[in-house]
Design a protein around this motif. Structure first.
Motif, PDB file in Angstrom:
ATOM      1  N   PRO A  25     -40.435 -13.756  12.048  1.00  0.00           N
ATOM      2  CA  PRO A  25     -40.373 -12.598  12.959  1.00  0.00           C
ATOM      3  C   PRO A  25     -40.180 -11.295  12.187  1.00  0.00           C
ATOM      4  CG  PRO A  25     -38.879 -14.354  13.663  1.00  0.00           C
ATOM      5  CD  PRO A  25     -39.345 -14.711  12.294  1.00  0.00           C
ATOM      6  N   HIS A  26     -40.901 -10.282  12.582  1.00  0.00           N
ATOM      7  CA  HIS A  26     -40.708  -8.973  11.966  1.00  0.00           C
ATOM      8  C   HIS A  26     -39.333  -8.445  12.376  1.00  0.00           C
ATOM      9  CE1 HIS A  26     -41.262  -4.722  11.016  1.00  0.00           C
ATOM     10  NE2 HIS A  26     -42.282  -5.084  10.262  1.00  0.00           N
ATOM     11  N   THR A  27     -38.701  -7.712  11.467  1.00  0.00           N
ATOM     12  CA  THR A  27     -37.357  -7.204  11.731  1.00  0.00           C
ATOM     13  C   THR A  27     -37.317  -6.349  12.989  1.00  0.00           C
ATOM     14  OG1 THR A  27     -36.884  -7.229   9.361  1.00  0.00           O
ATOM     15  CG2 THR A  27     -35.436  -5.914  10.751  1.00  0.00           C
ATOM     16  N   LEU A  28     -38.352  -5.547  13.206  1.00  0.00           N
ATOM     17  CA  LEU A  28     -38.382  -4.714  14.406  1.00  0.00           C
ATOM     18  C   LEU A  28     -38.427  -5.583  15.666  1.00  0.00           C
ATOM     19  CD1 LEU A  28     -38.470  -1.911  15.640  1.00  0.00           C
ATOM     20  CD2 LEU A  28     -40.960  -1.934  15.397  1.00  0.00           C
ATOM     21  N   ALA A  29     -39.120  -6.714  15.585  1.00  0.00           N
ATOM     22  CA  ALA A  29     -39.184  -7.617  16.738  1.00  0.00           C
ATOM     23  C   ALA A  29     -37.798  -8.150  17.080  1.00  0.00           C
ATOM     24  CB  ALA A  29     -40.140  -8.785  16.436  1.00  0.00           C
ATOM     25  N   ILE A  30     -37.007  -8.445  16.048  1.00  0.00           N
ATOM     26  CA  ILE A  30     -35.643  -8.935  16.264  1.00  0.00           C
ATOM     27  C   ILE A  30     -34.790  -7.855  16.935  1.00  0.00           C
ATOM     28  CG2 ILE A  30     -33.542  -9.725  15.101  1.00  0.00           C
ATOM     29  CD1 ILE A  30     -35.377 -10.939  12.970  1.00  0.00           C
ATOM     30  N   ILE A  31     -34.956  -6.613  16.478  1.00  0.00           N
ATOM     31  CA  ILE A  31     -34.198  -5.512  17.071  1.00  0.00           C
ATOM     32  C   ILE A  31     -34.547  -5.352  18.548  1.00  0.00           C
ATOM     33  CG2 ILE A  31     -33.793  -3.024  17.020  1.00  0.00           C
ATOM     34  CD1 ILE A  31     -34.322  -3.100  14.019  1.00  0.00           C
ATOM     35  N   VAL A  32     -35.828  -5.445  18.867  1.00  0.00           N
ATOM     36  CA  VAL A  32     -36.261  -5.305  20.261  1.00  0.00           C
ATOM     37  C   VAL A  32     -35.653  -6.411  21.122  1.00  0.00           C
ATOM     38  CG1 VAL A  32     -38.244  -5.383  21.821  1.00  0.00           C
ATOM     39  CG2 VAL A  32     -38.397  -4.098  19.686  1.00  0.00           C
ATOM     40  N   ASN A  82     -23.239  -5.903   7.097  1.00  0.00           N
ATOM     41  CA  ASN A  82     -24.243  -6.416   6.164  1.00  0.00           C
ATOM     42  C   ASN A  82     -25.032  -7.597   6.719  1.00  0.00           C
ATOM     43  OD1 ASN A  82     -23.520  -4.802   3.565  1.00  0.00           O
ATOM     44  ND2 ASN A  82     -21.569  -5.521   4.353  1.00  0.00           N
ATOM     45  N   ILE A  83     -24.769  -7.972   7.976  1.00  0.00           N
ATOM     46  CA  ILE A  83     -25.510  -9.087   8.577  1.00  0.00           C
ATOM     47  C   ILE A  83     -26.043  -8.753   9.968  1.00  0.00           C
ATOM     48  CG2 ILE A  83     -24.262 -10.877   7.287  1.00  0.00           C
ATOM     49  CD1 ILE A  83     -22.663 -11.363   9.941  1.00  0.00           C
ATOM     50  N   LEU A  84     -25.851  -7.523  10.419  1.00  0.00           N
ATOM     51  CA  LEU A  84     -26.259  -7.163  11.776  1.00  0.00           C
ATOM     52  C   LEU A  84     -27.645  -6.513  11.783  1.00  0.00           C
ATOM     53  CD1 LEU A  84     -22.965  -5.627  13.230  1.00  0.00           C
ATOM     54  CD2 LEU A  84     -23.847  -7.950  13.514  1.00  0.00           C
ATOM     55  N   PRO A  85     -28.512  -6.917  12.726  1.00  0.00           N
ATOM     56  CA  PRO A  85     -29.854  -6.334  12.778  1.00  0.00           C
ATOM     57  C   PRO A  85     -29.875  -4.898  13.283  1.00  0.00           C
ATOM     58  CG  PRO A  85     -29.526  -7.799  14.649  1.00  0.00           C
ATOM     59  CD  PRO A  85     -28.314  -7.948  13.764  1.00  0.00           C
ATOM     60  N   GLY A 120     -35.057  -3.282   5.010  1.00  0.00           N
ATOM     61  CA  GLY A 120     -36.259  -2.592   5.458  1.00  0.00           C
ATOM     62  C   GLY A 120     -36.947  -1.853   4.327  1.00  0.00           C
ATOM     63  N   ALA A 121     -36.162  -1.280   3.411  1.00  0.00           N
ATOM     64  CA  ALA A 121     -36.735  -0.526   2.298  1.00  0.00           C
ATOM     65  C   ALA A 121     -37.573  -1.414   1.381  1.00  0.00           C
ATOM     66  CB  ALA A 121     -35.625   0.145   1.503  1.00  0.00           C
ATOM     67  N   ILE A 122     -37.207  -2.676   1.273  1.00  0.00           N
ATOM     68  CA  ILE A 122     -37.921  -3.594   0.393  1.00  0.00           C
ATOM     69  C   ILE A 122     -38.916  -4.457   1.166  1.00  0.00           C
ATOM     70  CG2 ILE A 122     -37.614  -5.411  -1.351  1.00  0.00           C
ATOM     71  CD1 ILE A 122     -36.517  -2.651  -2.108  1.00  0.00           C
ATOM     72  N   GLY A 123     -38.735  -4.560   2.476  1.00  0.00           N
ATOM     73  CA  GLY A 123     -39.638  -5.377   3.276  1.00  0.00           C
ATOM     74  C   GLY A 123     -39.223  -6.820   3.392  1.00  0.00           C
ATOM     75  N   ILE A 124     -37.921  -7.085   3.242  1.00  0.00           N
ATOM     76  CA  ILE A 124     -37.406  -8.446   3.394  1.00  0.00           C
ATOM     77  C   ILE A 124     -37.194  -8.718   4.890  1.00  0.00           C
ATOM     78  CG2 ILE A 124     -35.455  -9.993   2.917  1.00  0.00           C
ATOM     79  CD1 ILE A 124     -34.988  -8.409   0.344  1.00  0.00           C
ATOM     80  N   PHE A 176     -35.561  -9.756   8.233  1.00  0.00           N
ATOM     81  CA  PHE A 176     -34.136  -9.862   8.540  1.00  0.00           C
ATOM     82  C   PHE A 176     -33.679 -11.308   8.651  1.00  0.00           C
ATOM     83  CE2 PHE A 176     -30.871 -10.548  11.781  1.00  0.00           C
ATOM     84  CZ  PHE A 176     -29.805  -9.912  11.171  1.00  0.00           C
ATOM     85  N   THR A 177     -34.528 -12.164   9.229  1.00  0.00           N
ATOM     86  CA  THR A 177     -34.141 -13.574   9.390  1.00  0.00           C
ATOM     87  C   THR A 177     -33.859 -14.223   8.047  1.00  0.00           C
ATOM     88  OG1 THR A 177     -36.512 -14.106   9.454  1.00  0.00           O
ATOM     89  CG2 THR A 177     -35.358 -13.966  11.559  1.00  0.00           C
ATOM     90  N   LYS A 178     -34.625 -13.861   7.024  1.00  0.00           N
ATOM     91  CA  LYS A 178     -34.418 -14.423   5.683  1.00  0.00           C
ATOM     92  C   LYS A 178     -33.124 -13.891   5.073  1.00  0.00           C
ATOM     93  CE  LYS A 178     -38.225 -16.804   5.619  1.00  0.00           C
ATOM     94  NZ  LYS A 178     -38.194 -18.279   5.597  1.00  0.00           N
ATOM     95  N   TRP A 179     -32.887 -12.581   5.260  1.00  0.00           N
ATOM     96  CA  TRP A 179     -31.650 -11.997   4.732  1.00  0.00           C
ATOM     97  C   TRP A 179     -30.429 -12.615   5.410  1.00  0.00           C
ATOM     98  CZ3 TRP A 179     -29.644  -9.509   0.810  1.00  0.00           C
ATOM     99  CH2 TRP A 179     -28.365  -8.985   0.947  1.00  0.00           C
ATOM    100  N   PHE A 180     -30.503 -12.775   6.730  1.00  0.00           N
ATOM    101  CA  PHE A 180     -29.384 -13.346   7.471  1.00  0.00           C
ATOM    102  C   PHE A 180     -29.084 -14.769   6.997  1.00  0.00           C
ATOM    103  CE2 PHE A 180     -27.434 -15.610  11.023  1.00  0.00           C
ATOM    104  CZ  PHE A 180     -26.433 -14.718  11.411  1.00  0.00           C
ATOM    105  N   LYS A 181     -30.120 -15.560   6.792  1.00  0.00           N
ATOM    106  CA  LYS A 181     -29.950 -16.936   6.303  1.00  0.00           C
ATOM    107  C   LYS A 181     -29.222 -16.952   4.967  1.00  0.00           C
ATOM    108  CE  LYS A 181     -32.617 -21.015   4.904  1.00  0.00           C
ATOM    109  NZ  LYS A 181     -33.993 -21.581   4.738  1.00  0.00           N
TER     110      LYS A 181
END
Length: 462
Positions: free
Chosen positions: A11-18, A412-415, A425-429, A431-436
């Motif tokens: 999932p794209h990070t923006l999709a998670i935020i929505v 550091n773990i909140l979307p 977002g700056a690197i394009g990682i 969010f689901t991967k970062w959270f994991k």
């Protein structure tokens, strides 16, 4: 015939935020609406009157109207967004000189040969922890690319690179030794001297930083041995580091490095001896970028092009931060934040004395799900928790420490937190991967925080 592997869609990070925005609007239908009366203190800050809670008529937010609040979210996030755009422009020019890449290439080439990758990671995480003692972590989002440069030059992944800056800085910021916006606001509401009790907050950084470094080193060792263990394995990251004979620090980079050091040094100086503002940080990065281009003998047209390329690199991140702020807008319009704070404060009276401070820490984590702004959370929660601390026998300094830990580390773990969205977002990682990756460290942070708060209660930390 071999079965075709099903492609995993991240999932794209923006999709998670929505999705979170939609869930927040649903909560406004479920949680009763409540409100505290507010007043102004001597410093002109808006604070809550602890005994004034009352229920009000529900004001639910229609899930179909969530996008109508995006402009409001962008407006609320404008200070963070403008800093990121200006800093991105300045960093764009600095990166185009190859100075940072040269330092990363030269230093990491020596480290790899002597198996000292651990030393580079540990040292840099410690540096960013120290830098974030007086400076907001969000100001270092533009440095995410530098951490990734270092990590990739060491043969590691972008997760390690972001961790070097973000997790190292998170320790310095979240312990709150000299943070004017969070610790300063909380201590003022608690009627404590500014930055009093600093010694324990500085000591607290040691175990937090140690477990953070060990966590990153353990992950780095695993993916160095087996790259497929990377949480972003097979995930396309729009960031590359190609090492060659030119990827080294040369004499031409020296004046650029001097400009960068002066700029960073000025930010640190102002944060300690003056009042650091978003405007000062943004302006400093602009000067850094143009000065670096001039001393590198770039044509002015090239400087401007690289500056705008840097701005573009932060545009998507800035937009996502604006969307993230909408979540707070929705919860505020639904009048559910005060209800949550009131409920948590009532629960505290049933907790054993030795666990009251840790419980307050957990409660601030919950509140942080609704209010990610540190100063905003302090204004809402500290007028409630300071009297509670007095009643249950917790020192006010300990109550402030619980606030620091709960507000800082959770970001550091909140979307919908500017820090998380800014760095990944700056690197394009995704969010689901970062959270994991980060959630396990967060659990360790919580355990360390609970132990430290129990110690603070036992020694009557003041």
């Amino acid at each position: 015939m071999e079965a075709k592997k099903k492609k995993i869609v991240v999932p794209h990070t923006l999709a998670i935020i929505v999705v979170v925005m939609f869930m927040a609007s649903i909560l406004t239908y479920i949680i009763p609406a409540g409100s505290y009366d507010r007043t102004k203190n001597e410093a002109g800050q808006t604070i809550v009157l602890p005994e004034s809670f009352h229920y009000v008529d529900r004001t639910p937010v229609n899930p179909l109207s969530i996008f109508s609040h995006v402009f409001t979210g962008l407006n609320k996030a404008k200070n963070v967004i403008f800093v990121l755009l200006c800093a991105g422009g300045g960093m764009g020019v600095l990166l185009s000189t190859g100075m940072f890449q040269g330092i990363a290439g030269s230093a990491c080439r020596k480290a790899r040969g002597k198996n000292k990758e651990w030393l580079v990671i540990s040292l840099l995480m410690s540096v960013f922890a120290l830098l974030c003692i007086p400076i907001n972590l969000n100001f270092f989002i533009p440095f995410a690319s530098l951490g990734v440069l270092v990590a990739l030059s060491l043969g590691l992944d972008a997760i390690v690179g972001v961790s070097i800056v973000m997790l190292g800085g998170a320790v310095g910021f979240s312990c709150g030794a000299m943070n004017i916006s969070n610790t300063g606001t909380a201590q003022q509401i608690a009627e404590l001297s500014l930055f009093s009790g600093m010694w324990f907050r500085l000591v607290s950084m040691i175990p937090f930083l140690l477990v953070s470094i060990l966590y990153v080193l353990k992950y780095a060792k695993e993916i160095k041995k087996m790259p497929e263990k990377s949480v972003i394995y097979n995930v396309k990251i729009d960031f590359a580091f190609e090492e060659n004979d030119e990827t080294r620090f040369i004499k031409r980079h020296i004046p650029v490095a001097v400009v960068a050091l002066i700029g960073i040094g000025y930010i640190i100086y102002v944060s300690i001896f003056g009042k650091l503002s978003n405007e000062i940080v943004a302006t400093t990065f602009i000067y850094m970028g143009f000065a670096a281009g001039l001393v590198y003998r770039m044509p002015i047209n090239t400087i401007c092009k690289e500056f705008m390329n840097g701005v573009k690199s932060m545009a998507a991140t800035s937009m996502m931060i604006g969307f993230a702020y909408v979540i707070g807008v929705i919860l505020t319009k639904g009048n559910v934040i005060d209800t949550v704070v009131h409920g948590l404060a009532n629960v505290l009276s049933y907790v054993p004395n030795i666990l009251k401070a840790p419980a307050m820490f957990i409660m601030h984590i919950i509140i942080n799900l609704f209010i990610t702004s540190g100063s905003g959370q302090a204004a809402v929660s500290m007028p409630i928790f300071v009297p509670v601390a007095d009643l249950v026998g917790i020192s006010r300094q300990t109550a402030v420490l619980a606030f620091n830990f709960g507000d800082g580390f959770c970001n550091n773990i909140l979307p919908h937190a500017a820090a998380t969205m800014g760095f990944v977002g700056a690197i394009g990682i995704p969010f689901t991967k970062w959270f994991k990756y980060a959630i396990k460290l967060f659990v360790v942070w919580v355990i360390v925080g609970i132990i430290l708060l129990m110690i603070a209660s036992l020694i009557n930390y003041v």
